[in-house]
Scaffold this motif. Sequence first.
Motif, short mmCIF file in Angstrom:
data_model
loop_
_atom_site.label_atom_id
_atom_site.label_comp_id
_atom_site.label_asym_id
_atom_site.label_seq_id
_atom_site.Cartn_x
_atom_site.Cartn_y
_atom_site.Cartn_z
N ALA A 12 0.88 -1.29 -0.06
CA ALA A 12 -0.03 0.01 0.00
C ALA A 12 0.91 1.26 0.00
CB ALA A 12 -0.92 -0.04 1.13
N PRO A 13 1.91 1.51 0.74
CA PRO A 13 2.61 2.80 0.80
C PRO A 13 3.48 2.71 -0.45
CG PRO A 13 2.83 1.46 2.89
CD PRO A 13 2.14 0.61 2.08
N ALA A 14 3.92 1.57 -1.13
CA ALA A 14 4.76 1.49 -2.19
C ALA A 14 4.03 2.06 -3.38
CB ALA A 14 5.18 0.25 -2.48
N GLU A 15 2.50 2.18 -3.43
CA GLU A 15 2.08 2.79 -4.42
C GLU A 15 1.65 4.21 -4.46
OE1 GLU A 15 -1.72 0.42 -4.01
OE2 GLU A 15 -0.89 -1.41 -4.84
N VAL A 21 10.81 12.38 3.69
CA VAL A 21 10.65 12.68 4.99
C VAL A 21 9.54 11.81 5.85
CG1 VAL A 21 9.87 14.61 6.52
CG2 VAL A 21 11.23 15.06 4.68
N GLU A 22 8.49 11.58 5.23
CA GLU A 22 7.52 10.70 5.74
C GLU A 22 7.74 9.26 5.64
OE1 GLU A 22 4.54 11.58 7.34
OE2 GLU A 22 5.57 13.47 7.35
N PHE A 23 8.55 8.81 4.76
CA PHE A 23 8.72 7.30 4.43
C PHE A 23 8.92 6.74 5.87
CE2 PHE A 23 11.41 3.70 3.70
CZ PHE A 23 10.63 2.70 3.02
N PRO A 24 9.75 6.78 6.50
CA PRO A 24 10.15 6.22 7.84
C PRO A 24 9.07 5.96 8.79
CG PRO A 24 11.94 7.65 7.57
CD PRO A 24 10.58 8.06 6.47
N PHE A 25 8.03 6.85 8.79
CA PHE A 25 6.91 6.91 9.64
C PHE A 25 5.82 6.01 8.94
CE2 PHE A 25 9.34 10.98 10.50
CZ PHE A 25 9.60 10.54 11.68
N VAL A 26 5.65 6.11 7.55
CA VAL A 26 4.77 5.36 6.93
C VAL A 26 5.33 3.80 6.89
CG1 VAL A 26 3.70 4.79 4.62
CG2 VAL A 26 3.92 7.14 5.28
N GLU A 29 4.44 2.58 10.17
CA GLU A 29 2.96 2.44 10.73
C GLU A 29 2.36 1.44 9.95
OE1 GLU A 29 -0.80 5.38 10.17
OE2 GLU A 29 0.74 5.56 8.69
N ALA A 30 3.26 0.85 8.93
CA ALA A 30 2.67 -0.22 8.16
C ALA A 30 2.84 -1.50 8.92
CB ALA A 30 3.60 -0.28 6.77
N PHE A 31 3.87 -1.46 9.69
CA PHE A 31 4.17 -2.51 10.78
C PHE A 31 3.49 -2.49 12.24
CE2 PHE A 31 7.03 -3.23 7.39
CZ PHE A 31 6.93 -4.53 7.19
N ARG A 32 2.27 -1.76 12.14
CA ARG A 32 1.52 -1.82 13.34
C ARG A 32 2.20 -1.03 14.59
NH1 ARG A 32 -0.90 -7.77 12.69
NH2 ARG A 32 -2.08 -7.38 10.80
N ASN A 33 3.00 0.10 14.50
CA ASN A 33 3.44 0.67 15.50
C ASN A 33 2.46 1.78 16.05
OD1 ASN A 33 6.56 0.37 16.01
ND2 ASN A 33 6.08 0.20 13.74
N THR A 36 1.03 7.01 18.89
CA THR A 36 1.79 7.85 19.80
C THR A 36 3.26 7.45 19.54
OG1 THR A 36 1.50 6.01 21.54
CG2 THR A 36 0.04 8.01 21.46
N THR A 37 3.77 6.26 19.16
CA THR A 37 5.05 6.20 19.19
C THR A 37 5.55 6.73 17.68
OG1 THR A 37 4.90 3.90 19.77
CG2 THR A 37 6.76 4.15 18.51
N LEU A 38 4.65 6.95 16.71
CA LEU A 38 5.19 7.77 15.51
C LEU A 38 5.29 9.19 15.95
CD1 LEU A 38 2.84 5.70 12.97
CD2 LEU A 38 5.18 5.45 13.37
N GLN A 39 4.32 9.52 16.78
CA GLN A 39 4.50 11.08 16.96
C GLN A 39 5.58 11.36 17.82
OE1 GLN A 39 0.60 11.59 18.98
NE2 GLN A 39 -0.31 12.02 17.18
N ARG A 40 6.10 10.57 18.78
CA ARG A 40 7.21 10.81 19.59
C ARG A 40 8.38 10.76 18.74
NH1 ARG A 40 5.45 6.74 24.72
NH2 ARG A 40 4.19 8.24 25.54
N LEU A 41 8.46 9.76 17.81
CA LEU A 41 9.53 9.69 16.91
C LEU A 41 9.99 10.88 16.06
CD1 LEU A 41 9.56 6.00 15.92
CD2 LEU A 41 11.28 7.14 17.41
#
Length: 55
Positions: A12-15, A21-26, A29-33, A36-41
């Motif tokens: 899904a993200p690959a499409e 900038v957003e790739f690490p967070f996407v 997120e794809a691996f169910r993080n 709140t973890t994403l926001q902190r990072l």
Amino acid sequence: MNAVEIEEAISAPAERPFDAVEFPFVFLEAFRNKETTLQRLSKGAGGVLPLVIPS
């Protein structure tokens, strides 16, 4: 996650258009993080520096 779930999670993200900038967070997120973890990072909390991509 099994192999099918992993394939679906990264397909899904690959499409979408790539955003360096957003790739690490996407990806995380794809691996169910948790959100709140994403926001902190993204803010650099927890002893982790915010990701900066040189131009």
